[in-house]
Design an enzyme around this catalytic site. Sequence first.
Site, PDB file in Angstrom:
ATOM      1  CG  HIS B 321      -2.163  -0.789   1.010  1.00 27.33           C
ATOM      2  ND1 HIS B 321      -2.221  -2.127   1.317  1.00 27.33           N
ATOM      3  CD2 HIS B 321      -3.384  -0.481   0.501  1.00 27.33           C
ATOM      4  CE1 HIS B 321      -3.426  -2.595   1.020  1.00 27.33           C
ATOM      5  NE2 HIS B 321      -4.144  -1.619   0.519  1.00 27.33           N
ATOM      6  N   GLY B 322       1.927   1.255   0.714  1.00 23.63           N
ATOM      7  CA  GLY B 322       2.701   2.488   0.767  1.00 23.63           C
ATOM      8  C   GLY B 322       4.091   2.248   1.296  1.00 23.63           C
TER       9      GLY B 322
END
Lengths: 348, 463
Positions: B321-322
Amino acid sequence: MVWRRFWLVFVAVLLGALGSLCAFVIIADPYDTLPFSPALEREPVSTNQRFSFPALAASPRFDSAIFGTSTTRLLRPEKLNGLFAARFANLSMNSATSHEQQRLYNLFIEHHRAPRMVIFGLDGEWCSTAPTLEDFTFRPFPPWLYDGNSWNDVLYLFNFSALEQAGRQVGFLAGLRTPKYGRDGYTNFLPPEDQYDLEKARSHIYGPSGPTPTSVITAPQQSFSEQRKGWIYPAHSRMRDMLARLPGETVKVLMFVPYHNVRLPGKETLEWARWDECKHRLAALAADTPNAHTIDFMFPSEITTRDENYWDALHYSVRVAEQIAELIRIGISDRRGRIGLFNYIEPQ
Amino acid sequence: MLFNSQVFLIVFLPIILVGYYLVSANRAYRIWFLIIGSFVFYGYWDIRLVPLLAGSIALNWTLANAHRRWPQLPLILLGISANLLVIGIFKYANFASDSIAWFLGAEQQRWSIVLPLGISFFTFQQISYLVDTARGVSRRYRFEEYALYVCFFPQLIAGPIVRHNELIFQFDRNPKHRDLYENLSRGAILLVIGLVKKVLVADQLALVADPLFAVAGLGNSLGVVDAWIASIAFGLQIYFDFSGYSDMAIGLALMLGLHLPVNFNAPYRALSVREFWRRWHLTLSRFLRDYVFISVGGSRAGSTRHMMALIITMLLGGLWHGAGWNFVVWGGMHGIALAVNHLWTRAGGKLGRLPAWLATMSFIFTTWVFFRAESFSAAVTHIWSMVGSGIGVAGDNGVNVVDVAWLFSVAALIALVGPTSQEIAREHVVSKPALAALGALAMAAVFLQVGGGTNAEFIYFQF
């Protein structure tokens, strides 16, 4: 076949709704800038002058203009027209940054190559020594109204905000609403004079604690000479560019607005020196420009020291605005100031 | 170009629909038309990124085909490594160098690297194709089929993450068949629902969440109520934002006669973390299960290995996701929660529906803080604020509970009660002209709303 009908209804209603909206905003032309809208006597409808003044800046009805912030909005074009035989628009915008003023000014110049007269209202923004100045405030600024291409403006009118303004415009055109703003940009935003309450005004001017004696640092003025050399006023290059776009025959006035005395720095303080330096540098710019005058109302004077002349520390009364218009005329014709009222700044 | 922009809705989409159906009789024409349209869609953001997408497609397709011819060469490994290298450079280089610098106690100047939109989605989609090729469960596709599978604009930027074998075979079918108008209609309704969820709900929730997270991001603590409001607002925002995007993507594809997999199924009705991940971002869960969880041991190699596989999978899911430790922590917490959930179930533990739902949602909404917070330390401060240890310093950014109550109520009602958008579009929408008119008017309203120049990007675009 039933889904075919569903799809056709969907498309038809969507196109109908968007088409109707499109026709409505084009006919209403809320900001009065579309080249293909019906020719109607539209009013400046938006309370954000950044939207409503581009049409005035481009209008051939004017040959002169005032640029500034709320501190020059009360200069009445009709009064100035009489004094200078001109056709003024007041294009002062509330809290306008120097960048915003320049954008509007550029639009005005593109449509008026040789204006008769231009007045620049100068306040804190023009004398800031901050390393960088903000281009915009929190108020929306529509760059598409300033791009010199009015044909693309329609692309920015399909939103609820423009629709609301279009509704207002239709209200004005149908005579159902009374215009709040003059077609020359002038608006008296103050309450009626008969509601003026000096005590209330003083509370606005001085705050709840009332007037306090200004602390004066009695350092000799020349002690700031070294600092003066180092000060950079980012907005001055803008003013240089703006003045350079005007032909010699245009009368240019650089007017330092009359803040109430409470907002003025004590004489011979560092802040005073900063303002003083700013004034003289702008006056030097004016001196390099034909037909330019620097008129200073921003000092302790008969105007700025009288509380009854103000609604708050920045905004003077309509009566003072009329007086300022006349004093500008005197300043231009005499090329010198009037003791206790205004200074005519010659470059040092 | 954003789905929630006028240029997409009034220019791009009509051109695509009209052009596509004009050439639809010819299979090659319609595929190439959608490829060109998809590259225009992608290049509209940043034309410099187009070669990256095109190069990535060409490389993966070439390596997969080369593997079929020379299976003895480690071409799949090379392909997966190349994909991970690309995503590593663009997405994780700064994170890795920052972490190393922090470990060594050094200062690291961040590199100026543009994160290509959708890189996580189109890279992982292609890795799955390479893995399937190595496993011998993928067909050989023509270049244009594979290219459209990867770059198909409805799902290119933020999914759903589609498998080659559930999309590419659909390209064979001429969309002008008996379902044409039903697909157009149901697709349009899904698009409208998605737009309404994004523009009228998610973006309004962002106005509540953003200022509060900004305060926390400056290292300030929040009052306990503000801290919870921020967390709930973001939890609802990300659901409406991402599920709205997925609805739009599925609806747009359906308008072109193509079916994409469902991505959300009312996740906030889940009664356990395990159930939550069966309802939230389904195509990512599926990807993680098939290509990570099983690869690291799965559920058949003993309980300990199973727990570890769950935690490792979710840690990697968080990192997907990040590029930040707060995402890793978020993923790790979910991995541990899934493991605990599994043990609890195996031990025969049971909770009533309401306590189970409350426990699940408390966990989900608390962990969202790590997902949204601007840094790990800001997340920790925020969590402490949620348990009442902070002193409210939100000041002007503090929100009035009453002001947001109606917004939360509407959002929660939609999330918790009634049919999902997929159910509405696929089952409840009947061919009533009044419904068509209502949908069209809602679309016109959204069109005006997004014309204000303040239309926000989707949260998942950053991944």
